[in-house]
Design a protein around this motif. Structure first.
Motif, short mmCIF file in Angstrom:
data_model
loop_
_atom_site.label_atom_id
_atom_site.label_comp_id
_atom_site.label_asym_id
_atom_site.label_seq_id
_atom_site.Cartn_x
_atom_site.Cartn_y
_atom_site.Cartn_z
N VAL A 52 0.83 -1.42 0.01
CA VAL A 52 0.08 -0.07 -0.02
C VAL A 52 0.99 1.24 0.00
O VAL A 52 1.29 1.75 1.09
N PRO A 53 1.10 2.10 -1.16
CA PRO A 53 2.20 2.93 -1.19
C PRO A 53 1.26 4.36 -0.70
O PRO A 53 1.01 5.15 -1.54
N LEU A 54 1.11 4.61 0.51
CA LEU A 54 0.24 5.58 1.19
C LEU A 54 1.13 6.95 0.72
O LEU A 54 0.59 7.95 0.50
N GLY A 55 2.43 6.88 0.78
CA GLY A 55 3.31 8.03 0.59
C GLY A 55 3.02 9.05 1.57
O GLY A 55 3.42 10.35 1.31
N THR A 56 2.48 8.88 2.70
CA THR A 56 2.24 9.59 3.58
C THR A 56 2.95 9.20 5.18
O THR A 56 3.24 8.18 5.31
N LEU A 89 0.82 8.28 7.25
CA LEU A 89 -0.01 7.35 7.53
C LEU A 89 0.60 5.87 7.13
O LEU A 89 0.25 4.94 7.94
N GLY A 90 1.57 5.94 6.54
CA GLY A 90 2.36 4.65 6.14
C GLY A 90 2.71 3.79 7.40
O GLY A 90 2.49 2.61 7.48
N PRO A 91 3.53 4.20 8.26
CA PRO A 91 3.82 3.50 9.41
C PRO A 91 2.77 3.03 10.22
O PRO A 91 2.89 2.08 11.01
N VAL A 92 1.58 3.99 10.32
CA VAL A 92 0.56 3.68 11.25
C VAL A 92 -0.31 2.30 10.46
O VAL A 92 -0.78 1.54 11.35
#
Length: 493
Positions: A284-288, A290-293
């Motif tokens: 999932v490439p959130l790129g924000t 939120l990625g670690p979350v």
């Protein structure tokens, strides 16, 4: 709706109580004995109450069950309980939990106003404590099981009926500890899944978010799952997989789909299939930020699903201990008699009262066996009514897509592992899928986090739930589309 007069654990009258067998009945028999339910049901109730006391506005009290129910020898648990618990967590949308529990929208029920942000913040430490306490609860459950298994071995060695009764008490308590733990871990798993889905919805549409959630719910074998043969007692796999193992009686086995569970014994001697199937990883490439979350939410989800399966295994092993001891004459009860009595009744009733009660319940059992219950029951002031949910849109053969893929083959109720077979049934068990490795699975019951859905995703087997295949279509060719949830049969292919 007319219900049999039998009542072992009756639900309290709560306006928004929805009793459902969706997750429980996917592997549970249609009818569950009073003995097994008095162990499983009491444990589930204990688990729900422990979670509610930690962080919910609803503080249960009194001896009557509020969260689990038992109508006419059929088990149910309150789906709205999980929703109400998760409603205390502001970051999670409780309405979305129904997709995970039922695979579709929830019934129309009145909901309380959402908890204030201040109250939710004050409850958060207790919520986290519930999660962290699961480690201690696992230790307690394992210790109780070890004590029960040791008691069984001692009773078998000495042949003492008194020792068998003492060990049976220990096995019953171990079973209740395990089922309480199972509910706690299930609640954590649903919360983690709902949180993961909400994070995905920030960047993706609903359909994509749910598809990525299915991939995220892929649970790898972490090597920590206790084998059924790792304990002090050797347990057959088909017996371990059976919720009726507490009942040394054929009274209830005749109502279950024995053919499906018995095939689990193939696991012991089946050769490993050539060409290992590796499930796709979710990227999932959130790129924000939120990625670690998201990574942590998925990690919690995987751990919770693993703990959920291990807690169920502890519970089934405890039920197995109970059956061994009843076979030895614990509580001085005959097998058919013991199956029709709850734990308290076994402990306290004399021979005459037992006989009178078991005769009554034999008649009620026949009445209950002939009664067709709806999948979901909604309790209101006027009584029980079927919970109405919107029907799936699209084709008549459209259900809930719970494991991606595409498969073509023959529709069968049972399989010996032949190629080109699509297994169908009301409750297709995950262990059965492991045993026969079908090309596809279609089940009337199942949800995103159900055992069979997890197994199918791990093995790359398309799975569609929410469809009941009529008998006249068995043996026909069909196509299962695990991406859009459709099943095409015969001329419709």
């Amino acid at each position: 709706m007319s219900l049999p007069t039998f009542s072992l654990d009756t639900p309290s009258t709560v306006a928004d109580a929805v009793h459902s067998g969706y997750n429980f009945r996917e592997v549970c028999p249609e009818l569950l004995s009073p003995l097994a339910w008095s162990i499983i049901g009491a444990g589930m109730e204990q688990g729900f109450r422990a979670a509610a006391r930690k962080f919910a506005r609803e503080q249960p009290s009194g001896p009557r069950p509020r969260f689990v129910s038992y109508f006419g020898f059929r088990p149910y648990f309150n789906m709205t309980t999980t929703e109400r618990l998760i409603d205390e967590l502001r970051v999670i949308d409780p309405a979305g939990i129904w997709d995970l529990l039922l695979g579709g929208p929830g019934p129309e029920i009145a909901r309380r106003p959402k908890a204030s942000k201040t109250r939710a913040a004050l409850r958060l430490p207790r919520t986290l404590r519930l999660v962290f306490d699961n480690a201690d609860a696992f230790g307690t459950a394992h210790t109780a099981l070890a004590k029960a298994e040791a008691g069984v071995l001692a009773a078998v060695e000495t042949g003492s009926s008194w020792q068998a009764g003492t060990a049976c008490d220990a096995a019953i308590e171990a079973g209740r500890e395990a089922w309480a733990l199972h509910i706690r871990t299930t609640t954590v798993a649903y919360a983690a899944a709902a949180l993961t889905r909400r994070l995905l919805r920030i960047q993706y549409n609903d359909a994509t978010a749910l598809e990525l959630l299915r991939a995220s719910a892929h649970r790898k074998d972490d090597g920590q799952g206790a084998s059924s043969r790792a304990g002090a007692l050797t347990i057959d796999l088909d017996r371990l997989n059976n919720y009726e193992v507490a009942d040394a009686s054929e009274l209830f086995g005749r109502f279950s789909n024995a053919g499906l569970s018995a095939a689990a014994s193939l696991l012991g001697n089946r050769e490993k299939a050539s060409g290992e199937i590796v499930a796709d990883e979710a990227s999932v490439p959130l790129g924000t930020a939120l990625g670690p979350v998201y990574e942590q939410a998925v990690k919690m989800l995987g751990l919770a699903l693993g703990e959920r399966e291990r807690s169920k295994e502890i519970g089934l092993r405890a039920l197995h201990c109970t059956r061994v001891l009843l076979d030895m004459g614990a509580f001085s009860a005959k097998p058919d008699e013991a199956a029709l009595l709850g734990v308290t009744e076994l402990r306290e009733l004399g021979p005459t009262a037992r006989r009178r009660l078991t005769d009554q319940r034999r008649e009620e059992l026949e009445e209950a066996a002939a009664t067709e219950y709806p999948v979901d029951l909604q309790q209101r002031r006027r009584g029980l009514a079927e919970a109405v949910r919107p029907a799936p849109s699209g084709l008549a053969g459209a259900g809930n897509a719970l494991a991606p893929g595409w498969a073509e083959g023959t529709l069968v109720r049972e399989s010996d592992g032949e190629e080109g077979r699509i297994v169908v049934g009301d409750r297709v068990d995950g262990n059965y899928v492991l045993a026969v490795l079908p090309d596809g699975v279609v089940s009337r019951y199942g949800s995103v986090l159900s055992h069979v859905a997890i197994v199918c995703r791990e093995l790359g087997i398309p799975f569609v739930a929410g469809l009941s295949i009529p008998d006249d279509q068995i043996g026909q060719s069909a196509v299962v589309d695990g991406w859009n949830g459709t099943v095409s049969v015969g001329d419709a292919i």
